[in-house]
Each structure stands twice: as C-alpha cells, then as structure tokens.
Design a protein around this motif. Structure first.
Motif, mmCIF file in Angstrom:
data_model
loop_
_atom_site.group_PDB
_atom_site.id
_atom_site.type_symbol
_atom_site.label_atom_id
_atom_site.label_comp_id
_atom_site.label_asym_id
_atom_site.label_seq_id
_atom_site.Cartn_x
_atom_site.Cartn_y
_atom_site.Cartn_z
ATOM 1 N N GLU A 28 0.818 -1.211 0.000
ATOM 2 C CA GLU A 28 0.000 0.000 0.000
ATOM 3 C C GLU A 28 0.853 1.263 0.000
ATOM 4 O O GLU A 28 2.054 1.232 0.274
ATOM 5 N N ILE A 29 0.218 2.373 -0.349
ATOM 6 C CA ILE A 29 0.832 3.692 -0.216
ATOM 7 C C ILE A 29 0.206 4.369 0.992
ATOM 8 O O ILE A 29 -1.020 4.497 1.079
ATOM 9 N N VAL A 30 1.051 4.785 1.915
ATOM 10 C CA VAL A 30 0.590 5.523 3.086
ATOM 11 C C VAL A 30 1.216 6.910 3.044
ATOM 12 O O VAL A 30 2.438 7.038 2.903
ATOM 13 N N ALA A 31 0.395 7.934 3.143
ATOM 14 C CA ALA A 31 0.883 9.319 3.133
ATOM 15 C C ALA A 31 1.071 9.807 4.566
ATOM 16 O O ALA A 31 0.196 9.610 5.417
ATOM 17 N N VAL A 32 2.217 10.417 4.819
ATOM 18 C CA VAL A 32 2.483 11.088 6.097
ATOM 19 C C VAL A 32 2.600 12.571 5.765
ATOM 20 O O VAL A 32 3.555 12.997 5.116
ATOM 21 N N LEU A 33 1.621 13.344 6.200
ATOM 22 C CA LEU A 33 1.479 14.730 5.782
ATOM 23 C C LEU A 33 1.740 15.685 6.934
ATOM 24 O O LEU A 33 1.507 15.368 8.095
ATOM 25 N N GLY A 34 2.209 16.869 6.575
ATOM 26 C CA GLY A 34 2.440 17.894 7.583
ATOM 27 C C GLY A 34 3.313 18.991 7.025
ATOM 28 O O GLY A 34 4.067 18.772 6.075
ATOM 29 N N SER A 35 3.211 20.163 7.612
ATOM 30 C CA SER A 35 4.011 21.298 7.162
ATOM 31 C C SER A 35 5.434 21.179 7.687
ATOM 32 O O SER A 35 5.776 20.249 8.427
ATOM 33 N N ASN A 36 6.289 22.123 7.306
ATOM 34 C CA ASN A 36 7.675 22.123 7.777
ATOM 35 C C ASN A 36 7.728 22.222 9.295
ATOM 36 O O ASN A 36 6.959 22.975 9.911
ATOM 37 N N GLY A 37 8.646 21.480 9.896
ATOM 38 C CA GLY A 37 8.895 21.615 11.325
ATOM 39 C C GLY A 37 8.019 20.796 12.235
ATOM 40 O O GLY A 37 8.114 20.930 13.460
ATOM 41 N N VAL A 38 7.170 19.907 11.679
ATOM 42 C CA VAL A 38 6.271 19.142 12.549
ATOM 43 C C VAL A 38 6.894 17.817 12.998
ATOM 44 O O VAL A 38 6.326 17.123 13.844
ATOM 45 N N GLY A 39 8.036 17.444 12.400
ATOM 46 C CA GLY A 39 8.708 16.218 12.823
ATOM 47 C C GLY A 39 8.813 15.137 11.768
ATOM 48 O O GLY A 39 9.280 14.030 12.072
ATOM 49 N N LYS A 40 8.421 15.436 10.523
ATOM 50 C CA LYS A 40 8.434 14.399 9.484
ATOM 51 C C LYS A 40 9.852 13.906 9.198
ATOM 52 O O LYS A 40 10.093 12.695 9.092
ATOM 53 N N THR A 41 10.799 14.836 9.056
ATOM 54 C CA THR A 41 12.173 14.437 8.760
ATOM 55 C C THR A 41 12.787 13.689 9.939
ATOM 56 O O THR A 41 13.519 12.706 9.760
ATOM 57 N N THR A 42 12.486 14.126 11.158
ATOM 58 C CA THR A 42 12.968 13.407 12.341
ATOM 59 C C THR A 42 12.424 11.983 12.359
ATOM 60 O O THR A 42 13.155 11.029 12.658
#
Length: 233
Positions: A28-42
């Motif tokens: 499956e494809i799961v999207a993890v969404l959010g603006s800059n600085g919310v912790g996605k890269t971490t």
C-alpha cells in the motif's frame, strides 16, 4: 510491514516526536502529511536508524528495529529516498545508481540497473553525465532509482515533489503510482496534501510531533479540520 508505536525522539533537551503511532501494510501507499517543522524528517531519520528513539517501538517485517544500525536497516529492505535528493553531483549517473546496491542486492546490480533504466529512460540517455548537471526532475529520478537499486521491501519517499515544476510533480506522482502498482509498499512523506491523498490508501497528518488525524485517505481528505488548515476551505 512497518508498525510504529508510541515513538518518542528528539535532539538534546528538545523533544520532537511525541508518541507517534503509524503502520504501513504490504503493497500500500501511506501518506504522512504535515508542514515544515512538525517532525516528518525526524521520523524518517529515526526509521533509518540515524537517530536513536527515546521511547516506543519500531517493527519492520516482524522484527524490532531497536538498537539496529542504519546498515542493518538497509539490509533488511527499509530504504529511504531523502529530502533534497542527496545525490553525489561530481559522480556519474551510473556510479550514483550503483551506490544504491552497495549494502543490499549487490549480486543483482546489473539486472536492477536495467530495471531502473526501463523505469527512467532519461537516466539511460544521460548515463555518461555527472549527476550535478542533471535537471531537478532528473536528479529526483536518480535519487529514486538509487533507492530502487537496493530492492526495497518498503520505500520511504521524503518530499519527492519538492522543488519540481507542476508538470514534473504530476509525472512524479504518476511514477509513484506505477511503482506501487508493481507491488512496492511506499511511505510518502509530503507537504503536497491534495495529490498525496488522491494517491494514498491511508494517511496520517502530523502536527507538533504527534498524529493529529489518521484514517483512509478519502476520510482524511474530507475532514473539516484538514480542509481548513491545509486547503484554506
């Protein structure tokens, strides 16, 4: 395939992830969404073993990744294409791709190289060029191709549409759909909310280091809070 429970992580005294829960099933494809600085890269760095979690657990393909090195995570088939492409500009296209199979699938390097060229004919046309001379779209193809060289079980794509023209963004999302159609599980980490939700089967919206909204993509897309926050509706 991937199950994250209660994940806590940060830098120094700063806590960035505050109990993240998410999962990705096979195919499956799961999207993890959010603006800059919310912790996605971490989150991506923790999943890749570059940051040690402070709490919670990560299980991939039935195995806990706690205490696992980045090299072991790659060898297990959890492959990330990082934000900003991170190609080697002073190396050729072929050399960049071959580095993708350094830690996994080395014996299938020649076969996988041909598969990448079938997927990205433009890379084959530019095989003799230095990677730094490619266009932005071509560099993104190269970064994804490098990830595919490792025969991923799960491919994490971190902001693959970043910096691309609208036409190339359309091409990039069409490519992601084709890769998934061939059976590859994909975790799509993006700020492009509308197109990501059109493509994904499920989605998680991250705010301030925690999951603020999750569910199947259609339900998330119709949520009034998401529409107000991200779409201005």
């Amino acid at each position: 395939m991937l199950e994250v429970t209660g994940l806590v992580a940060g830098y120094g005294s700063t806590e960035i992830l505050r109990g993240i829960d998410l999962r990705v099933e096979a195919g499956e494809i799961v999207a993890v969404l959010g603006s800059n600085g919310v912790g996605k890269t971490t989150l991506n760095m923790v999943l890749s073993g570059l940051i040690e979690p402070r709490g919670g657990d990560i299980r991939f393909d039935g195995r806990s990744l706690k205490g696992t090195s980045p090299a072991e995570i790659v060898a297990a088939g959890l492959i990330q294409v990082p934000e900003g492409r991170r190609i080697f500009p002073n190396m050729g296209v072929r050399e960049n791709l071959e580095l993708g199979s350094y830690g996994r699938a080395r014996k299938n390097r020649a076969k996988n190289l041909e598969k990448v060229f079938d997927t990205f004919p433009r890379l084959k046309e530019r095989i003799g060029q230095f990677a730094g001379t490619l266009s932005g779209g071509e560099q993104q193809m190269l970064a994804i191709g490098r990830g595919l060289m490792a025969e991923p079980k799960l491919l994490i794509l971190d902001e693959p549409s970043l910096g691309l023209s609208p036409l190339l963004v359309e091409e990039m999302f069409a490519l992601i759909e084709r890769l998934n159609g061939a059976g590859l599980a994909i975790m799509l980490v993006e700020q492009n909310v509308v197109q990501s939700l059109e493509l994904a089967s499920r989605a998680y919206v991250v705010e301030n280091g925690a999951v603020a909204l999750s569910g199947d993509a259609a339900t998330v897309a119709a949520d009034p809070e998401l529409r107000r926050t991200y779409l201005g509706l």
